[in-house]
Design an enzyme around this catalytic site. Structure first.
Site, PDB file in Angstrom:
ATOM      1  N   ASP A  43       0.844  -1.201   0.000  1.00 54.67           N
ATOM      2  CA  ASP A  43       0.000   0.000   0.000  1.00 54.67           C
ATOM      3  C   ASP A  43       0.882   1.255   0.000  1.00 54.67           C
ATOM      4  OD1 ASP A  43       0.864  -0.136   2.610  1.00 54.67           O
ATOM      5  OD2 ASP A  43      -1.121   0.018   3.517  1.00 54.67           O
ATOM      6  N   SER A  44       2.215   1.058  -0.040  1.00 56.44           N
ATOM      7  CA  SER A  44       3.130   2.167  -0.322  1.00 56.44           C
ATOM      8  C   SER A  44       2.811   2.780  -1.675  1.00 56.44           C
ATOM      9  CB  SER A  44       4.588   1.686  -0.294  1.00 56.44           C
ATOM     10  OG  SER A  44       4.756   0.544  -1.121  1.00 56.44           O
ATOM     11  N   ASP A  68      -0.980  -6.279  -0.132  1.00 52.74           N
ATOM     12  CA  ASP A  68      -1.331  -5.619   1.139  1.00 52.74           C
ATOM     13  C   ASP A  68      -2.842  -5.483   1.293  1.00 52.74           C
ATOM     14  OD1 ASP A  68       0.765  -5.013   2.840  1.00 52.74           O
ATOM     15  OD2 ASP A  68       1.246  -3.108   1.870  1.00 52.74           O
ATOM     16  N   GLU A 110      -1.120  -5.345   8.945  1.00 49.29           N
ATOM     17  CA  GLU A 110      -0.256  -4.696   9.940  1.00 49.29           C
ATOM     18  C   GLU A 110      -0.864  -4.779  11.334  1.00 49.29           C
ATOM     19  OE1 GLU A 110       0.414  -0.619   8.759  1.00 49.29           O
ATOM     20  OE2 GLU A 110       1.173  -1.191   6.789  1.00 49.29           O
ATOM     21  N   GLU A 152       9.634  -3.684  10.158  1.00 50.15           N
ATOM     22  CA  GLU A 152      10.006  -2.411   9.529  1.00 50.15           C
ATOM     23  C   GLU A 152      10.580  -1.461  10.581  1.00 50.15           C
ATOM     24  OE1 GLU A 152       7.023  -0.768   6.963  1.00 50.15           O
ATOM     25  OE2 GLU A 152       8.065   1.146   6.739  1.00 50.15           O
TER      26      GLU A 152
END
Ligand code: KIV
Length: 264
Positions: A45-46, A84, A114, A181
Site C-alpha cells: 500500500d506504499s 497488502d 499490519e 520495519e
C-alpha cells in the site's frame, strides 16, 4: 517457469539462505523484477506514496490494491506475490475475510496486514480458510498517526518485549511470514531466531531471513532517501534490470543491508 510459493521461502530460511523482495505496482516492472531473479514481489500500500503522491498509506482503498495487484500478476513470471490489505479493511475478522478474498482473486498468493496480537483471531481465521498471511510489526505505516510519525520502533525494552511477544503470537495464530520495519538490528535478529516463519526486514538489519525495499527508493527516484535504503540503480550504472540483480545478489550474499543502513 515455476512460481515460488511460501513453502519455497520457508525452505530458504531452513537452509539459512536469504531471500529478496521488491515492491511493484505494474506489469512491466513485475516482469523485469521476476526476470532479474528476485524471489518475492510485494504490491504494497506504499503505492499511496509512490504512485498516488499521498503523504501516508491511509487513503489507499481495496479497489486501488485490486487494480495494482491485477496489473502486477499479469507481468509476474515467477515471484511469490504478496498483496497488502489496506487501511481499516481488516478491522474485524469478517471484514478481513472479505478483503482477503478480493486481494487473492486479484492475483495475490498471500495477504499482508499490519498489527500485533489483536490480529490473532483474524489470522487464525484466514489461515483456517486457506489464505496464507504475512504479518507486519515495527513501524506499521497505517498507524502512523497513533505512532506519532515515521519512527524506529522497539528501542525501549518494554516495546521490544511486546514486539517479540507479538511475533510469537502471530506465528502461533498461523502467520507464514513476518515483515519487520524500522526495528533495531539486535531486536530483529532476536525475533528472527525466536520464530520459525521467515522474517523479511526493511530497516531491520542483515540478521533477518529476507529483505524488502520499495521500488522507487532502491531506484533512487524517491524524493527522500531513508537511512535503510541503498540506491542500487546508481550502483548498477543506470541499468534497471542490473539494479534488481545486484540487489538480489547483495541480499543473498548478506552484503545488504550494511551497518550504515541499520538501526541500533
Ligand atoms: O507497503 C509497503 O510497501 C510495505 C513495505 C514497506 C514493507 O509494507
Amino acid at each position: 517457469m515455476k512460481t515460488l510459493t511460501i513453502s519455497d521461502i520457508e525452505q530458504l530460511k531452513q537452509e539459512g539462505k536469504k531471500f529478496s523482495c521488491i515492491t511493484a505496482y505494474d506489469a512491466t516492472f513485475a516482469g523485469v523484477i521476476s526476470d532479474a531473479g528476485v524471489d518475492v514481489i510485494l504490491v504494497g500500500d506504499s503505492l499511496g506514496n509512490v504512485i498516488q503522491g499521498q503523504k501516508t498509506t491511509v487513503p489507499v482503498t481495496i479497489e486501488d490494491m485490486e487494480y495494482h495487484i491485477a496489473c502486477v500478476a499479469r507481468g509476474n513470471k515467477r515471484c511469490l506475490l504478496i498483496g497488502d490489505m489496506p487501511y481499516m479493511s481488516y478491522a474485524t475478522p469478517e471484514q478481513a475475510y472479505h478483503t482477503a478474498a478480493l486481494i487473492m482473486q486479484a492475483g495475490a498468493h498471500m495477504v499482508k496486514l499490519e498489527g500485533g496480537d489483536w490480529l490473532h483471531d483474524t489470522i487464525a481465521g484466514l489461515t483456517e480458510r486457506g489464505i496464507p498471511v504475512c504479518a507486519h510489526l515495527g513501524l506499521t505505516p497505517q498507524s502512523v498517526d497513533a505512532l506519532g510519525g515515521f519512527k524506529v520502533q522497539g528501542r525501549d525494552s518494554k516495546q521490544a518485549k511486546q514486539m517479540l511477544a507479538d511475533a510469537k503470537a502471530l506465528e502461533e495464530a498461523g502467520a507464514r511470514m513476518l515483515v519487520l520495519e524500522c526495528v533495531p538490528q539486535g531486536l530483529a535478529k532476536q525475533i528472527a531466531q525466536s520464530i520459525n516463519i521467515p522474517v523479511m526486514g526493511i530497516g531491520a538489519g542483515v540478521d533477518v531471513d529476507g529483505q524488502v525495499l520499495v521500488l522507487h527508493d532502491m531506484l533512487g527516484i524517491s524524493p527522500f532517501q531513508a537511512k535503510f535504503v541503498r540506491n542500487f540503480m546508481a550502483d548498477a550504472k543506470g541499468d534497471i534490470k542490473a539494479a534488481f540483480e545486484l540487489y538480489h545478489n547483495e541480499v543473498r550474499a548478506k552484503k545488504f543491508p550494511a551497518a550504515e543502513h541499520s538501526f541500533d
